[in-house]
Design an enzyme around this catalytic site. Structure first.
Site, PDB file in Angstrom:
ATOM      1  N   GLU A 178      87.677  51.179-101.488  1.00  0.00           N
ATOM      2  CA  GLU A 178      87.959  50.994-102.914  1.00  0.00           C
ATOM      3  C   GLU A 178      87.105  49.828-103.365  1.00  0.00           C
ATOM      4  O   GLU A 178      87.374  48.683-103.017  1.00  0.00           O
ATOM      5  CB  GLU A 178      89.455  50.724-103.125  1.00  0.00           C
ATOM      6  CG  GLU A 178      89.896  50.944-104.561  1.00  0.00           C
ATOM      7  CD  GLU A 178      89.686  49.722-105.430  1.00  0.00           C
ATOM      8  OE1 GLU A 178      88.639  49.668-106.122  1.00  0.00           O
ATOM      9  OE2 GLU A 178      90.541  48.843-105.423  1.00  0.00           O
ATOM     10  N   CYS A 193      90.469  45.777-110.770  1.00  0.00           N
ATOM     11  CA  CYS A 193      89.521  46.859-110.491  1.00  0.00           C
ATOM     12  C   CYS A 193      89.689  48.030-111.454  1.00  0.00           C
ATOM     13  O   CYS A 193      88.736  48.772-111.706  1.00  0.00           O
ATOM     14  CB  CYS A 193      89.660  47.331-109.049  1.00  0.00           C
ATOM     15  SG  CYS A 193      91.279  48.011-108.631  1.00  0.00           S
TER      16      CYS A 193
END
Length: 613
Positions: free
Chosen positions: A319, A353
């Site tokens: 990720e 994020c």
């Protein structure tokens, strides 16, 4: 025939005995289940550094090297030749702790201890794993302010950001595991074909052993607990490598889980915390004992993790962040969603994020959106959520600090380059010198309008409190702009017509989309989390994430073994009597099982009988 009243009395007694016995069994089982479903209490002392009167030694905006190695802040027990990591509160500059950095040898020993503990843990029942998770959930809810303050002290975020991004998301994860984790990992019966109809086929999800998670600093509680909870529930042990920036809070949050494991009667060695310098991290990523790696962080480091993991063919979930777009379709009610967009841009000072990094607005509403952002952003207040009341400055805080001062100069450069390229920057764009916290690492909340889609600020993940407002003329252009970066993590579409929003969402190249909302796909922990492109690959969260920590083992057995089992027909038995006959048999079998149309199947069946005769 007469009626015997004594028989009637005997039957009544037998009936009562049977009912009493059944009730007793029910109560015993109920009591057993109740005990195993009950949260186990345990105690963890709160750190002194989160108290209202804490005021640590301050070092003015240390650079990364000083942040990690500052000699003046060595503990009295410091050993010559050992390496240490120092922790600071980035919102105040206060020193909050100094820690021994793990060596590669020590990391190897931690992995060994985790592997030893996992041999027993892998055989635990799901009710035991649920009890651990339930105990942690109760403790977290009861101690949510303590945990929020710990996260604030180590990252500089606000209490509200900690409550939303740390506490609530982690509770959602635990609630999902308690309610649905076992169903996801139960043996799953799969469908069979006509040829295999006499077989039962199942998939069993077995623990891998010791897994690892290398996680970022922006949410120290959630980024630590989320992979730990998934690993434990799936029967694994875990080595958590935290960021050097948040070792102080990570030690506390891992200590909580270890205390919970001990209170529930399990080996606390199941969870191992590692914090080291980058050159020693390969002791985790190259270890043959590590069976899966979850990495949350930058693209640059993610590539190194994958290269190291390839040495032992260790699977990796990556990720790597994103440049999440929000498309505002024409005729959207702007007043209805303005607060959501503000939260999406400035949550956690933009260090998120799945934060909103680009807002794409139709030209007919562009100026209104831009003006709204300018007005509201000017009102945002920055500071420390844990300000000392003795300072005489304890206001409400909207936006916290950056994790450190290292990026401030570069952020100023990128915003200035955008302005020089024709963008509008009427608020923010520079580091913020806080009048009461001179040693804090703050960047002013910033709005950038008229952004060139190909500029650095529009193409690069900024991870900062910077909102980009971009104009489009058609929905096709908006989708093209949204897909116009190397990233593909999350996105959002807002509009007055749900079907039109969904239609646009389906065209976006990303892993997750919210309709008329921001990042709610992560609050539903039944959904997988992850992206495509340079945002990484693989998924954590949801059934996909939990199962990625398991070996999917297929097991097949005879459904009616006493009646039918696999046998080798004579035309196929070794040694083969005739190549022609064996081919005719197999050809007929394939035609019977898979041909289109019953006529062909019947002809194939006749062929089978002829060859078998």
């Amino acid at each position: 025939m007469g009626y015997d009243h004594d028989d009637e009395g005997g039957m009544d007694v037998l009936y009562l005995v049977t009912i009493t016995f059944a009730l007793g069994i029910y109560l015993v089982v109920w009591r057993f289940q109740t005990i195993h479903n009950r949260a186990v209490p345990f105690f963890v002392r709160s750190p002194d550094q989160i108290g209202p009167n804490f005021q640590g030694l301050s070092v003015v905006r240390p650079d990364l090297e000083a942040h990690l190695r500052h000699e003046e802040l060595m503990p009295p027990y410091a050993v010559p030749g050992r390496r240490y990591i120092t922790s600071f509160d980035p919102s105040t500059g206060y020193h909050i702790g100094t820690f021994v950095a793990d060596s590669s040898v020590e990391i190897g020993e931690k992995i060994r201890r985790a592997a030893e503990a996992q041999r027993t843990w892998r055989n635990t029942a799901f009710r035991d794993r649920r009890r651990v998770v339930r105990s942690l959930k109760k403790w977290l809810v009861d101690n949510q302010e303590v945990c929020a303050r710990v996260a604030c002290r180590d990252t500089g975020k606000t209490l509200l950001d900690a409550a939303l991004g740390e506490i609530m998301t982690t509770c959602a994860k635990m609630e999902w595991l308690i309610n649905h984790g076992e169903k996801v990992l139960r043996p799953e019966t799969r469908r069979s074909s006509l040829m295999m109809s006499y077989k039962t086929s199942q998939v069993h999800w077995e623990p891998l052993g010791v897994v690892a998670a290398l996680v970022s600093w922006n949410y120290p509680l959630h980024n630590a607990w989320s992979p730990i909870l998934a690993a434990l529930f799936s029967g694994n042990a875990i080595v958590l490598k935290c960021s050097e920036h948040v070792i102080w809070s990570s030690e506390f949050f891992v200590l909580v889980i270890k205390e919970c494991l001990r209170a529930c009667g399990h080996n606390s060695d199941l969870v191992q915390l590692v914090c080291c310098y980058p050159e020693d991290a390969e002791a985790v990523t190259k270890s043959p004992e590590i069976k899966h790696i979850t990495f949350i962080g930058s693209e640059e480091v993610g590539r190194k993790v994958v290269a190291a993991a390839a040495e032992n063919l260790t699977p990796v979930t990556l990720e790597l962040g994103g440049k999440d777009p929000t498309i505002i379709l024409p005729n959207t009610d702007l007043s209805r969603y303005g607060s959501i967009w503000m939260r999406g841009v400035f949550q956690n000072a933009g260090q998120n994020c799945i934060g909103i990094e680009r807002i794409l607005v139709h030209s007919s509403q562009y100026e209104e959106v831009y003006a709204m952002f300018l007005e509201r952003t000017k009102e945002l207040r920055q500071g420390s959520a844990l300000s000392n009341p003795n300072d005489g400055f304890v206001p409400a805080v909207d936006v916290g600090s950056m994790i450190n001062a290292d990026r401030l100069v570069d952020l100023e450069r990128v915003v200035a380059a955008a302005r020089d390229g024709g963008a509008r920057v009427e608020v923010g764009g520079t580091a913020f010198d806080h009048p009461y916290m001179k040693d804090g690492s703050y960047f002013s909340p910033t709005v950038v309008g008229d952004v060139d889609p190909q500029s650095e600020i529009a193409q690069r993940e900024m991870f900062a409190p910077i909102g980009l407002i971009m104009k489009y003329e058609t929905v096709d252009e908006a989708v093209e702009l949204a897909n116009g970066t190397r990233y593909g993590l999350g996105a959002a579409v807002f509009g007055p017509n749900r079907e039109e929003c969904i239609k646009a969402a389906k065209r976006l190249r990303c892993g997750m989309v919210s309709i008329n909302d921001f990042a709610v796909f992560y609050m539903n922990q039944d959904l997988p989390f992850g992206g495509i492109g340079h945002s990484g690959y693989g998924r954590f969260a949801g059934p996909e994430g939990l199962r990625s920590l398991c070996n999917a083992k297929a097991i097949v057995w005879d459904r009616f073994g006493w009646l039918v089992q696999t046998s080798i027909p004579k035309p196929l038995d070794y040694p083969v009597r005739s190549n022609v006959q064996s081919w005719e048999f197999v050809s007929g079998l394939i035609g019977f099982l898979y041909a289109e149309g019953w006529r062909t199947r019947i002809r194939s069946l006749v062929q089978l009988f002829k060859v078998s005769g």
